[in-house]
Design a protein around this motif. Structure first.
Motif, PDB file in Angstrom:
ATOM      1  N   ASP A 244      -5.298 -41.609  16.149  1.00 59.73           N
ATOM      2  CA  ASP A 244      -4.927 -43.080  16.484  1.00 59.73           C
ATOM      3  C   ASP A 244      -5.913 -43.253  17.786  1.00 59.73           C
ATOM      4  OD1 ASP A 244      -2.996 -43.559  14.448  1.00 59.73           O
ATOM      5  OD2 ASP A 244      -2.171 -41.707  15.388  1.00 59.73           O
ATOM      6  N   VAL A 245      -6.369 -44.549  17.818  1.00 61.57           N
ATOM      7  CA  VAL A 245      -7.079 -45.154  18.995  1.00 61.57           C
ATOM      8  C   VAL A 245      -6.037 -46.058  19.629  1.00 61.57           C
ATOM      9  CG1 VAL A 245      -9.089 -46.278  19.757  1.00 61.57           C
ATOM     10  CG2 VAL A 245      -9.064 -44.551  17.933  1.00 61.57           C
ATOM     11  N   ASP A 246      -6.138 -46.289  20.918  1.00 57.14           N
ATOM     12  CA  ASP A 246      -5.295 -47.126  21.713  1.00 57.14           C
ATOM     13  C   ASP A 246      -6.059 -48.184  21.941  1.00 57.14           C
ATOM     14  OD1 ASP A 246      -7.310 -46.721  23.844  1.00 57.14           O
ATOM     15  OD2 ASP A 246      -5.524 -47.411  25.154  1.00 57.14           O
ATOM     16  N   PRO A 247      -5.194 -49.462  22.321  1.00 60.50           N
ATOM     17  CA  PRO A 247      -5.643 -50.779  22.201  1.00 60.50           C
ATOM     18  C   PRO A 247      -6.929 -50.962  22.837  1.00 60.50           C
ATOM     19  CG  PRO A 247      -3.379 -51.061  22.490  1.00 60.50           C
ATOM     20  CD  PRO A 247      -3.874 -49.435  22.615  1.00 60.50           C
ATOM     21  N   THR A 248      -7.249 -50.199  24.133  1.00 59.17           N
ATOM     22  CA  THR A 248      -8.288 -50.579  25.137  1.00 59.17           C
ATOM     23  C   THR A 248      -9.500 -49.862  24.197  1.00 59.17           C
ATOM     24  OG1 THR A 248      -8.108 -48.580  26.157  1.00 59.17           O
ATOM     25  CG2 THR A 248      -6.751 -50.352  27.083  1.00 59.17           C
ATOM     26  N   GLY A 249      -9.249 -48.871  23.274  1.00 59.73           N
ATOM     27  CA  GLY A 249     -10.416 -48.179  22.601  1.00 59.73           C
ATOM     28  C   GLY A 249     -10.814 -47.089  23.505  1.00 59.73           C
ATOM     29  N   GLU A 250     -10.384 -46.681  24.598  1.00 54.52           N
ATOM     30  CA  GLU A 250     -10.784 -45.652  25.445  1.00 54.52           C
ATOM     31  C   GLU A 250     -10.051 -44.211  25.098  1.00 54.52           C
ATOM     32  OE1 GLU A 250     -12.959 -44.674  27.704  1.00 54.52           O
ATOM     33  OE2 GLU A 250     -12.041 -43.083  28.725  1.00 54.52           O
ATOM     34  N   TYR A 251      -8.866 -44.226  24.518  1.00 57.30           N
ATOM     35  CA  TYR A 251      -7.925 -43.146  24.154  1.00 57.30           C
ATOM     36  C   TYR A 251      -7.958 -42.824  22.731  1.00 57.30           C
ATOM     37  CZ  TYR A 251      -7.052 -43.649  29.006  1.00 57.30           C
ATOM     38  OH  TYR A 251      -7.133 -43.813  30.535  1.00 57.30           O
ATOM     39  N   ILE A 252      -8.324 -41.492  22.552  1.00 59.52           N
ATOM     40  CA  ILE A 252      -8.213 -41.236  21.244  1.00 59.52           C
ATOM     41  C   ILE A 252      -7.075 -39.972  21.004  1.00 59.52           C
ATOM     42  CG2 ILE A 252      -8.976 -39.912  19.205  1.00 59.52           C
ATOM     43  CD1 ILE A 252     -11.597 -41.654  21.671  1.00 59.52           C
ATOM     44  N   VAL A 253      -5.741 -40.235  20.253  1.00 54.61           N
ATOM     45  CA  VAL A 253      -4.748 -39.343  20.311  1.00 54.61           C
ATOM     46  C   VAL A 253      -4.845 -38.564  19.032  1.00 54.61           C
ATOM     47  CG1 VAL A 253      -2.300 -39.185  20.363  1.00 54.61           C
ATOM     48  CG2 VAL A 253      -3.356 -41.022  21.625  1.00 54.61           C
ATOM     49  N   GLY A 254      -4.873 -37.179  19.073  1.00 54.46           N
ATOM     50  CA  GLY A 254      -4.843 -36.315  17.948  1.00 54.46           C
ATOM     51  C   GLY A 254      -3.575 -35.573  17.763  1.00 54.46           C
ATOM     52  N   SER A 255      -2.762 -35.617  16.692  1.00 50.11           N
ATOM     53  CA  SER A 255      -1.417 -34.908  16.570  1.00 50.11           C
ATOM     54  C   SER A 255      -1.381 -33.777  15.736  1.00 50.11           C
ATOM     55  CB  SER A 255      -0.546 -35.892  16.005  1.00 50.11           C
ATOM     56  OG  SER A 255      -0.443 -37.214  16.824  1.00 50.11           O
ATOM     57  N   GLY A 256      -1.418 -32.662  16.541  1.00 51.23           N
ATOM     58  CA  GLY A 256      -1.306 -31.428  15.527  1.00 51.23           C
ATOM     59  C   GLY A 256       0.050 -31.143  14.977  1.00 51.23           C
ATOM     60  N   LYS A 257       0.365 -31.084  13.671  1.00 48.01           N
ATOM     61  CA  LYS A 257       1.325 -31.047  12.856  1.00 48.01           C
ATOM     62  C   LYS A 257       2.293 -29.768  13.500  1.00 48.01           C
ATOM     63  CE  LYS A 257      -0.449 -30.778   8.975  1.00 48.01           C
ATOM     64  NZ  LYS A 257      -1.887 -31.012   8.610  1.00 48.01           N
ATOM     65  N   LEU A 258       1.744 -28.876  13.731  1.00 53.12           N
ATOM     66  CA  LEU A 258       2.583 -27.860  14.135  1.00 53.12           C
ATOM     67  C   LEU A 258       2.475 -27.527  15.773  1.00 53.12           C
ATOM     68  CD1 LEU A 258       1.055 -25.276  11.570  1.00 53.12           C
ATOM     69  CD2 LEU A 258       3.169 -26.738  11.414  1.00 53.12           C
ATOM     70  N   ALA A 259       1.840 -28.677  16.599  1.00 50.14           N
ATOM     71  CA  ALA A 259       1.739 -28.486  17.972  1.00 50.14           C
ATOM     72  C   ALA A 259       3.093 -28.864  18.586  1.00 50.14           C
ATOM     73  CB  ALA A 259       0.603 -29.287  18.496  1.00 50.14           C
ATOM     74  N   ALA A 260       3.119 -28.336  20.083  1.00 49.57           N
ATOM     75  CA  ALA A 260       4.181 -28.727  20.661  1.00 49.57           C
ATOM     76  C   ALA A 260       3.744 -29.625  22.105  1.00 49.57           C
ATOM     77  CB  ALA A 260       4.980 -27.615  21.210  1.00 49.57           C
ATOM     78  N   LEU A 261       2.406 -29.982  21.853  1.00 50.50           N
ATOM     79  CA  LEU A 261       1.778 -31.056  22.835  1.00 50.50           C
ATOM     80  C   LEU A 261       1.093 -32.045  22.293  1.00 50.50           C
ATOM     81  CD1 LEU A 261      -1.487 -30.205  23.176  1.00 50.50           C
ATOM     82  CD2 LEU A 261      -0.601 -28.275  24.299  1.00 50.50           C
ATOM     83  N   ILE A 262       0.504 -33.165  22.726  1.00 51.82           N
ATOM     84  CA  ILE A 262      -0.332 -34.106  22.282  1.00 51.82           C
ATOM     85  C   ILE A 262      -1.560 -34.360  23.166  1.00 51.82           C
ATOM     86  CG2 ILE A 262      -0.603 -36.386  21.314  1.00 51.82           C
ATOM     87  CD1 ILE A 262       2.801 -36.850  21.927  1.00 51.82           C
ATOM     88  N   PRO A 263      -2.651 -33.728  22.651  1.00 50.57           N
ATOM     89  CA  PRO A 263      -3.859 -33.914  23.299  1.00 50.57           C
ATOM     90  C   PRO A 263      -4.269 -35.636  23.064  1.00 50.57           C
ATOM     91  CG  PRO A 263      -4.385 -33.045  21.067  1.00 50.57           C
ATOM     92  CD  PRO A 263      -2.925 -33.276  21.312  1.00 50.57           C
ATOM     93  N   VAL A 264      -4.714 -35.848  24.137  1.00 46.14           N
ATOM     94  CA  VAL A 264      -5.336 -37.399  24.526  1.00 46.14           C
ATOM     95  C   VAL A 264      -6.870 -37.338  24.746  1.00 46.14           C
ATOM     96  CG1 VAL A 264      -4.988 -39.679  25.164  1.00 46.14           C
ATOM     97  CG2 VAL A 264      -3.082 -38.263  24.804  1.00 46.14           C
ATOM     98  N   PHE A 265      -7.842 -37.670  24.132  1.00 45.98           N
ATOM     99  CA  PHE A 265      -9.104 -37.708  24.138  1.00 45.98           C
ATOM    100  C   PHE A 265      -9.610 -39.067  24.984  1.00 45.98           C
ATOM    101  CE2 PHE A 265      -8.065 -34.573  20.835  1.00 45.98           C
ATOM    102  CZ  PHE A 265      -8.567 -33.480  21.521  1.00 45.98           C
ATOM    103  N   SER A 266     -10.726 -38.621  25.853  1.00 41.90           N
ATOM    104  CA  SER A 266     -11.251 -40.095  26.499  1.00 41.90           C
ATOM    105  C   SER A 266     -12.439 -40.216  25.843  1.00 41.90           C
ATOM    106  CB  SER A 266     -11.418 -39.577  28.033  1.00 41.90           C
ATOM    107  OG  SER A 266     -12.355 -40.299  28.391  1.00 41.90           O
ATOM    108  N   PHE A 267     -12.881 -41.385  25.402  1.00 41.22           N
ATOM    109  CA  PHE A 267     -14.033 -41.974  24.830  1.00 41.22           C
ATOM    110  C   PHE A 267     -15.178 -41.579  25.836  1.00 41.22           C
ATOM    111  CE2 PHE A 267     -17.365 -44.854  23.667  1.00 41.22           C
ATOM    112  CZ  PHE A 267     -17.841 -44.402  22.299  1.00 41.22           C
ATOM    113  N   THR A 268     -14.880 -42.094  27.110  1.00 40.03           N
ATOM    114  CA  THR A 268     -15.965 -41.873  28.026  1.00 40.03           C
ATOM    115  C   THR A 268     -16.317 -40.657  28.470  1.00 40.03           C
ATOM    116  OG1 THR A 268     -14.719 -43.860  29.421  1.00 40.03           O
ATOM    117  CG2 THR A 268     -16.527 -42.604  30.500  1.00 40.03           C
ATOM    118  N   LYS A 269     -15.374 -39.658  28.376  1.00 42.24           N
ATOM    119  CA  LYS A 269     -15.756 -38.099  28.477  1.00 42.24           C
ATOM    120  C   LYS A 269     -16.302 -37.757  27.306  1.00 42.24           C
ATOM    121  CE  LYS A 269     -12.364 -36.365  31.870  1.00 42.24           C
ATOM    122  NZ  LYS A 269     -11.328 -35.287  31.896  1.00 42.24           N
ATOM    123  N   ILE A 270     -16.034 -38.189  26.207  1.00 42.50           N
ATOM    124  CA  ILE A 270     -16.855 -37.483  24.894  1.00 42.50           C
ATOM    125  C   ILE A 270     -18.239 -37.925  24.977  1.00 42.50           C
ATOM    126  CG2 ILE A 270     -17.067 -38.183  22.434  1.00 42.50           C
ATOM    127  CD1 ILE A 270     -13.908 -38.332  22.285  1.00 42.50           C
TER     128      ILE A 270
END
Ligand code: K7E
Ligand code: CUA
Length: 664
Positions: free
Chosen positions: A335-361
């Motif tokens: 999922d991508v946030d409304p600003t378009g900067e953050y991309i959220v990946g949800s691991g079905k078996l994970a106990a954390l949520i990684p949030v990626f930065s488009f700028t950093k990518i």
């Protein structure tokens, strides 16, 4: 004696009650707060504030609810036949369910996306995916009808679909199951997966004016499972993000074998670049077969064309269009946030949520901060792409939506809750239980640049004790939350149709202002339209009998038909002459191995009937259209093959006996 019996019953009842409450999970059935009722109460005769379009999962259809009331407004037939509306049964709609496999009467419908202009919902179309036999449907929100369905070749399990770009340039389709390509020999050993199985991501263009879809190009990727996706927006527009699992390339016992690696991937696709390569003619043409079905609004008739070509870009040859970002534990939601900067990946078996930065990518790509490659695709270093992790949010994150106020809301399947967290500092702000095990969630406009952010709906997989029991099979459940304050507040539960996955919601005005009330009779270009009762007739062409029939309150014309013979195919072309909102007429024939018709004002629909025996067959209107609706009926006489009874049809022509009675 009576007293004793009463006492025994009382004890039994008490024990039963105790048992029930003893089984209840903690918090279940908690009061929602005293003002919840007034928040969801929509006065009789008043309209809801929002439309909520909900995917039907294995029902194959799309349902439309009003919010905040949770009232079901309509079920739109999309991928499954619907005898009530003759969807897939009338001659006009049969072509809509055609595929390269022939007619497929069912599908598994997971995701919906509303068309957007500049990253905001424009209220024109709703796109729907078919997961089983890969297809994308476009629903016209003027008529709430499925206007177009396109099949996707080189694909199987069209799950990461039908997500759209911010100006609806493209709707995408990523294959959940990799398979040998359609032009290759598929008759290979399954354990040659690594060598012979490929994944594709398809870009289907959408014509800005009329919405017509076209398979523009496909990206050829290594075999694995593409799960979900969302397009970039704002700074990340021109990019698309897909979650991928089974990078292990397992083909058996996936629950174990596809969960071995600690991280799978988010695939970042520079679709603008891919589009350029296609424009430069760098794609390879490939022979395939896929159906493209369209419903013409003027003729009220669908056509199905079998297309034969696709253009494929093998990403191995174009290394600057795709990159992989490691994402923990079998990612699902992307999922991508409304600003378009953050991309959220949800691991079905994970106990954390990684949030990626488009700028950093982008920085990582520029500086080649890679961690090797995956089958030739550069893998960006996890830390180099990471904005941060939401720590200890819950168990089993699936999907995230946004409120436009800097917060993400994620469903947790395993810990059965919704968690609100801040995009800025990734701190958990609130958590509320759901009943039970939510899959998707929806905030109106929650995947656009401009979420409306007042409500959140959770779509729960398990219902258990929320409603009166209905045997072993229970409806799945939606739950409406108020998210206008700091803490989410549960307002209401309502059952849903099929298995809801993703949903979309939008302020009602955006849709209702364009809603069509009738089809104009004068615009009806159906080849078998009957313009006015005096033109109604019955015409024999060989063994085909065409009935040019009209309906108006409260009779059919003609309503007496003779001269039909065994071995004939009868086509009732019924035109509804009404020009008032909400006056459909129905049409049923005794013993017809088909469906009924439900014909809207100004529309023509055709029901085929092959009589199976000699005799008298009543026909009647199935929709209570007036006080004399019961009188809206007639007869069709079927004579033996070779009989000399001529074709005859009439309306209001009485027998002599009745005539003399009426004269008295
Ligand atoms: Cu999570 Cu098919 Cu979008 Cu269902 S998927 S939950
Ligand atoms: Cu027409 Cu009832």
């Amino acid at each position: 004696m009576k007293k004793i019996l009463f006492f025994v019953l009382f004890i039994t009842a008490s024990i039963t009650l105790l048992n029930i409450s003893g089984c209840k999970p903690k918090n279940a059935g908690d009061a929602t707060g005293s003002d919840a009722a007034s928040r969801v109460f929509v006065q009789p005769g008043k309209y809801d504030e929002l439309y909520n379009f909900v995917s039907g999962g294995f029902s194959g259809q799309v349902s439309v609810y009003g919010l905040p009331s949770g009232r079901l407004l309509r079920v739109i037939p999309v991928f499954s036949v619907d005898p009530e509306k003759a969807w897939g049964y009338s001659e006009e709609t049969k072509p809509m369910l055609n595929t390269s496999h022939g007619e497929v009467p069912w599908d598994d419908q997971h995701h919906l996306d509303l068309s957007q202009t500049n990253g905001e919902i424009d209220g024109r179309w709703l796109f729907a995916n078919a997961n089983n036999t890969p297809r994308i449907a476009r629903i016209d929100l003027k008529t709430f009808r499925t206007a177009e369905i396109i099949e996707i070749p080189n694909s199987a399990g069209n799950h990461s679909s039908p997500f759209i770009t911010e100006n609806t340039e493209y709707v995408v389709a990523g294959t959940r199951f990799s398979v040998p390509m359609d032009d290759q020999n598929g008759d290979v050993a399954i354990d040659t997966y690594k060598k012979n199985f490929k994944g594709t991501i398809s870009f289907v263009s959408v014509a800005p004016k009329d919405g017509e879809m076209k398979l523009a190009f496909q990206l050829l990727l290594p075999g694995m499972n593409f799960d979900l996706s969302h397009s970039g927006k704002g700074p990340s527009s021109g990019w698309f993000f897909f979650s991928c699992y089974n990078s292990e390339q397992a083909h058996t016992l996936l629950e174990v074998n596809a969960s071995k690696r600690d991280k799978d991937f988010i695939l970042a696709v520079n679709w603008k670049k891919a589009e350029e390569y296609i424009k430069q003619g760098k794609g390879k043409k490939q022979s395939v077969r896929y159906a493209h079905n369209k419903l013409d609004e003027a003729t009220h008739t669908a056509t199905s064309v079998m297309e034969t070509e696709t253009t494929v870009l093998d990403v191995k040859d174009f290394p600057d269009i795709v990159y992989m970002i490691p994402c923990p534990k079998s990612p699902h939601g992307c999922d991508v946030d409304p600003t378009g900067e953050y991309i959220v990946g949800s691991g079905k078996l994970a106990a954390l949520i990684p949030v990626f930065s488009f700028t950093k990518i982008q920085q990582a790509i520029a500086s080649k901060t890679f961690d090797g490659d995956y089958e030739g695709i550069p893998v960006i270093k996890y830390e180099a792409a990471l904005h941060g992790e939401v720590k200890k949010p819950g168990l089993g994150p699936l999907h995230t939506e946004f409120d436009g106020k800097g917060n993400g809301y994620t469903t947790f399947f395993i810990s059965s809750e919704i968690v609100k967290w801040s995009l800025k500092d990734l701190k958990v702000l609130d958590r509320q239980p759901t009943y039970y095990s939510p899959g998707h969630l929806c905030i109106p406009g929650g995947d656009t640049k401009k979420p409306y952010g007042k409500y959140l709906i959770a779509y729960n997989k398990i219902t258990k004790d929320r409603y009166l029991p209905t045997g072993p099979e229970l409806a799945q459940s939606a739950q409406l939350f108020d998210i206008s304050g700091d803490k989410m507040k549960l307002l209401a539960d309502y059952p849903s149709i099929g298995e809801p996955h993703y949903a979309q919601a939008v302020p009602a005005e955006l849709i209702s202002k364009n809603s069509l009330k009738i089809f104009k009779l004068e615009d009806n270009k159906h080849p078998y339209v009957t313009m006015g009762e005096k033109n109604s007739k019955v015409v024999r062409e060989g063994n085909k009998v065409h009935v040019y029939m009209t309906a108006i309150r409260s009779h059919f014309s003609p309503d007496n038909i003779e001269g039909v013979k065994l071995g004939d195919e009868v086509y009732f072309h019924l035109t509804n002459l009404e020009q008032d909102w909400d006056v459909p007429h129905g049409f049923g024939v005794k013993g017809n191995n088909n469906a009924e018709l439900l014909v809207m004002p100004g529309e023509t629909q055709t029901l085929k009937w092959v009589p199976d025996r000699v005799g008298m067959f009543p026909i009647y209107c199935t929709d209570f259209c007036s006080a004399l609706h019961q009188e809206m009926s007639g007869y069709v006489r079927v004579s033996p093959k070779g009989s000399s009874v001529p074709i005859a049809f009439s309306l209001g022509k009485n027998s002599d006996a009745l005539d003399s009675l009426l004269k008295k």
